[in-house]
Design a protein around this motif. Structure first.
Motif, PDB file in Angstrom:
ATOM      1  N   GLY A  82       0.813  -1.210   0.000  1.00  0.00           N
ATOM      2  CA  GLY A  82       0.000   0.000   0.000  1.00  0.00           C
ATOM      3  C   GLY A  82       0.845   1.257   0.000  1.00  0.00           C
ATOM      4  N   ARG A  83       1.931   1.252   0.772  1.00  0.00           N
ATOM      5  CA  ARG A  83       2.819   2.421   0.809  1.00  0.00           C
ATOM      6  C   ARG A  83       3.522   2.634  -0.531  1.00  0.00           C
ATOM      7  NH1 ARG A  83       3.796   4.682   5.747  1.00  0.00           N
ATOM      8  NH2 ARG A  83       5.899   5.431   5.287  1.00  0.00           N
ATOM      9  N   SER A  84       3.817   1.549  -1.235  1.00  0.00           N
ATOM     10  CA  SER A  84       4.501   1.691  -2.521  1.00  0.00           C
ATOM     11  C   SER A  84       3.639   2.441  -3.533  1.00  0.00           C
ATOM     12  CB  SER A  84       4.893   0.314  -3.070  1.00  0.00           C
ATOM     13  OG  SER A  84       3.772  -0.376  -3.597  1.00  0.00           O
ATOM     14  N   LEU A  85       2.323   2.299  -3.433  1.00  0.00           N
ATOM     15  CA  LEU A  85       1.438   3.026  -4.335  1.00  0.00           C
ATOM     16  C   LEU A  85       1.489   4.519  -4.060  1.00  0.00           C
ATOM     17  CD1 LEU A  85      -1.691   0.688  -4.401  1.00  0.00           C
ATOM     18  CD2 LEU A  85      -0.018   1.018  -6.226  1.00  0.00           C
ATOM     19  N   ARG A  86       1.856   4.879  -2.837  1.00  0.00           N
ATOM     20  CA  ARG A  86       2.014   6.299  -2.473  1.00  0.00           C
ATOM     21  C   ARG A  86       3.465   6.752  -2.612  1.00  0.00           C
ATOM     22  NH1 ARG A  86       0.195   7.331   3.217  1.00  0.00           N
ATOM     23  NH2 ARG A  86       0.240   9.495   2.510  1.00  0.00           N
ATOM     24  N   GLU A  87       4.310   5.874  -3.199  1.00  0.00           N
ATOM     25  CA  GLU A  87       5.716   6.169  -3.451  1.00  0.00           C
ATOM     26  C   GLU A  87       6.464   6.487  -2.154  1.00  0.00           C
ATOM     27  OE1 GLU A  87       5.984   9.187  -6.408  1.00  0.00           O
ATOM     28  OE2 GLU A  87       4.798   8.083  -7.872  1.00  0.00           O
ATOM     29  N   ILE A  88       6.134   5.725  -1.092  1.00  0.00           N
ATOM     30  CA  ILE A  88       6.825   5.864   0.195  1.00  0.00           C
ATOM     31  C   ILE A  88       7.659   4.613   0.417  1.00  0.00           C
ATOM     32  CG2 ILE A  88       6.559   6.152   2.676  1.00  0.00           C
ATOM     33  CD1 ILE A  88       3.877   7.472   2.147  1.00  0.00           C
ATOM     34  N   ARG A  89       8.921   4.805   0.658  1.00  0.00           N
ATOM     35  CA  ARG A  89       9.832   3.678   0.816  1.00  0.00           C
ATOM     36  C   ARG A  89       9.687   3.045   2.188  1.00  0.00           C
ATOM     37  NH1 ARG A  89      16.447   4.045   0.271  1.00  0.00           N
ATOM     38  NH2 ARG A  89      16.879   1.816   0.545  1.00  0.00           N
TER      39      ARG A  89
END
Length: 397
Positions: A82-89
């Motif tokens: 889910g975080r990857s979709l928000r471009e958060i590592r």
């Protein structure tokens, strides 16, 4: 109803099929971070289910705690997806911390004789991590907003994943509460939250989310390709073509204040950095200046890299001269500094203007700044033929 062991075997087979298909069809074609995280998550759930099948055997003392920890790791991978979709590592320790705690608690809670050793920690962490995934996707849905031109299929997939993640999180939260309140042997827990119910629910939801996973992975790949086509790979700023489009849309969309302006910046004697210190040093200088621009301008403007050592900004809501001064102070190029100084050209921008023409005017003012001795800002006149002049006689660094 089928017994728990049979259902877990069936779940494992379904999960293996979904993983094989998802890896072959979706991950290998998209290579998106989201699909990668989901593949790891499915693998964790398969391994965990296999370890739980060893309950009642001599290796239960290790298999059960490991099953708990690996299942929690799988839930952590769902959160990371889910975080990857928000471009958060996501850092490795963020994923490892919670499973490590669950493993330690499970090992300390008599796993030799109790198949529910560490059960409360396991169930609570599953609820927490899957709930965190639902929250991440809900935040993504808020960012997309109803006005953004996003494909309906993508929005539907995000909503579906929010609902599914919320249902699973709520189910595990209910399991946790009932487990702590009455224990795993109570009739209420067995009937509503036992292994059979959990395995059936998870199997159904796994099939339901398969479509959503594929849609989200393909959209992430499309977004990454779109990003590569519109961004400068070194600094992350908009490239020239995308800056012109974005800035033109901005001034056409709503009237700008009088102090809105195009600013073109060029690093003074930048070639000497590349020639004397190498291209890696030059890249660090370009990145440092881009970061200074982002820190100062932020959401108040639009930033781009025209190419080489030349940058462009659409500044609104504040004086262009004040922005230039702030960037120069943040960047700190000048005498005694390894960073080169910067020259700026400024041109007014208003509703109805041609941004490409405004950039040309700012570029002409920039060359006036260079000719006047560099390390200064020059503003181009707006509606007459007077030559550009040094702004208030000020130097910007």
């Amino acid at each position: 109803m089928l017994d728990t062991v049979t259902l877990r075997v069936a779940f494992g087979l379904v999960a293996i099929c979904v993983l094989a298909l998802f890896y072959s069809v979706t991950y290998r074609s998209t290579r998106s971070s989201y699909s990668g995280w989901w593949c790891v998550s499915l693998g964790c759930f398969i391994v965990s289910a296999s370890l739980f099948l060893l309950n009642g055997t001599p290796v239960q003392i290790l298999a059960n705690p490991l099953g708990n920890a690996i299942a929690v790791l799988g839930a952590g991978c769902v959160w990371a997806a889910g975080r990857s979709l928000r471009e958060i590592r996501v850092r490795w320790w963020q994923l490892a911390a919670v499973p490590a705690v669950v493993l330690a608690i499970s090992l300390a809670d008599d796993p030799r004789h109790d198949i529910w050793s560490g059960g409360a920690a396991y169930l609570a962490c599953m609820a927490l991590l899957v709930g965190a995934s639902a929250w991440e996707l809900a935040q993504l849905l808020r960012v997309l907003g109803p006005a953004r031109a996003t494909r309906a299929q993508y929005r539907f997939a995000v909503r579906a994943m929010v609902v599914v993640s919320s249902v699973i999180s709520g189910f595990y939260l209910g399991r946790t509460v009932v487990f702590v309140a009455v224990g795993p042997d109570h009739v209420v827990f067995r009937a509503a939250f036992g292994g059979q119910v959990t395995t059936l629910l998870t199997m159904v939801l796994l099939v339901v989310v398969t479509f959503s996973m594929s849609a989200l992975s393909h959209e992430q790949q499309t977004s990454e390709l779109r990003l590569q086509a519109t961004r400068d790979s070194l600094t992350g700023l908009l490239n020239r073509a995308e800056f012109l489009r974005a800035a033109q849309r901005e001034i056409d969309r709503r009237p700008l204040r009088k102090d809105a302006a195009i600013v073109v910046a060029d690093l003074d004697r930048f070639k000497s950095i590349n020639d004397g210190l190498g291209h890696a040093a030059g890249d660090r200088v370009l990145t440092a200046f881009a970061e200074a621009c982002q820190d100062v301008v932020g959401a108040r403007g639009i930033l781009g890299r025209l190419g080489g050592d030349e940058f462009v900004l659409l500044v609104r809501g504040s004086s262009a001269e004040a922005v230039v001064d702030a960037i120069a102070r943040r960047y700190r190029g000048g005498e005694g500094s390894p960073m080169p100084t910067v020259s700026f050209g400024i041109a007014a921008a208003a509703a109805g203007d041609d941004i490409a023409l405004a950039v040309e005017h700012a570029d002409e003012a920039l060359y006036e700044a260079k000719a006047a001795g560099r390390n200064r800002a020059v503003r181009a006149p707006r509606h007459d033929d007077r030559p550009p002049g040094v702004v208030d006689g000020r130097r910007t660094a």
